[in-house]
Design a protein around this motif. Structure first.
Motif, short mmCIF file in Angstrom:
data_model
loop_
_atom_site.label_atom_id
_atom_site.label_comp_id
_atom_site.label_asym_id
_atom_site.label_seq_id
_atom_site.Cartn_x
_atom_site.Cartn_y
_atom_site.Cartn_z
N LEU A 104 0.83 -1.21 0.00
CA LEU A 104 0.00 0.00 0.00
C LEU A 104 0.86 1.25 0.00
O LEU A 104 0.63 2.18 -0.77
N LEU A 143 -0.66 4.75 -1.00
CA LEU A 143 -1.86 4.72 -0.17
C LEU A 143 -1.46 4.55 1.30
O LEU A 143 -0.39 4.03 1.60
N LEU A 146 -4.90 1.18 5.76
CA LEU A 146 -6.12 0.95 4.99
C LEU A 146 -6.68 -0.46 5.16
O LEU A 146 -7.88 -0.67 5.04
N LEU A 195 -1.21 5.20 -6.53
CA LEU A 195 -2.20 5.99 -5.81
C LEU A 195 -3.62 5.43 -5.89
O LEU A 195 -4.59 6.14 -5.60
N ARG A 196 -3.79 4.11 -6.20
CA ARG A 196 -5.13 3.60 -6.42
C ARG A 196 -5.22 2.08 -6.29
O ARG A 196 -4.29 1.37 -6.66
N ILE A 254 -10.39 2.70 -4.43
CA ILE A 254 -9.83 3.62 -3.45
C ILE A 254 -8.74 4.40 -4.16
O ILE A 254 -7.90 3.81 -4.82
N LYS A 255 -8.77 5.74 -4.01
CA LYS A 255 -7.83 6.57 -4.77
C LYS A 255 -7.39 7.77 -3.93
O LYS A 255 -8.19 8.36 -3.21
N VAL A 256 -6.11 8.12 -4.05
CA VAL A 256 -5.56 9.32 -3.41
C VAL A 256 -5.28 10.34 -4.52
O VAL A 256 -4.87 9.97 -5.62
N ILE A 266 -8.46 11.19 0.45
CA ILE A 266 -8.58 9.85 -0.11
C ILE A 266 -10.05 9.64 -0.46
O ILE A 266 -10.94 10.08 0.28
N VAL A 273 -6.59 11.64 4.48
CA VAL A 273 -5.72 10.47 4.41
C VAL A 273 -5.28 10.02 5.80
O VAL A 273 -5.18 8.83 6.07
#
Length: 142
Positions: A30, A35, A39, A89-90, A111-113, A121, A135
């Motif tokens: 992650l 990420l 998470l 990032l995803r 899920i994406k930043v 996020i 985040v």
């Protein structure tokens, strides 16, 4: 047919077994893609597998768990089998994760930043619902 498809997706995978080793690898994967490492607050992980060529990742744990992210005020359910595709990032095509919304448990599909980083996020369900959080709410230990 499903077993053949699963075997094809997992071809060329590196696999880590045992809770400590697998959880450490899940967190590092992650963080490598950008990420937050908290998470996936998993319990009793059996294995994690990752196919670097495609980004396909799977996690198996002994049983389904629920975790409350207190800073986000969100209760999340993690199935005993979680799969998805990791990208920078995803995580996309995520399966095995649901977030409680009122009385419903819609599955989280992505899920994406943000890039460039805004400190936010985004969680998108298959129904098209998107929720955005800080985040920091998903940092390890939260």
């Amino acid at each position: 047919m499903a077993k053949e498809e699963m075997a094809a997706e997992r071809e060329g995978a590196r696999v880590w077994k045992g809770h400590d080793e697998a959880l450490k690898k899940a967190v590092s994967l992650l963080e490598e893609i950008g990420l937050p490492g908290g998470l996936l607050p998993l319990v009793d992980v059996d294995e994690i597998g990752y196919v670097e060529a495609t980004g396909y990742m799977w996690i198996t744990q002994k049983k389904k768990i629920e975790h409350e992210f207190k800073l986000a005020g969100k209760l999340v359910s993690y199935d005993s089998n979680i799969t998805g595709y990791l990208e920078k990032l995803r995580i996309k095509k995520l399966k095995g994760v649901k977030a409680k919304e009122l009385l419903l448990w819609p599955p989280v599909g992505e899920i994406k930043v943000d890039d460039p980083s805004t400190g936010k996020i985004h969680f998108k369900s298959f129904a098209g619902i998107t929720k955005t959080f800080d985040v920091e709410a998903f940092a390890p230990g939260q």
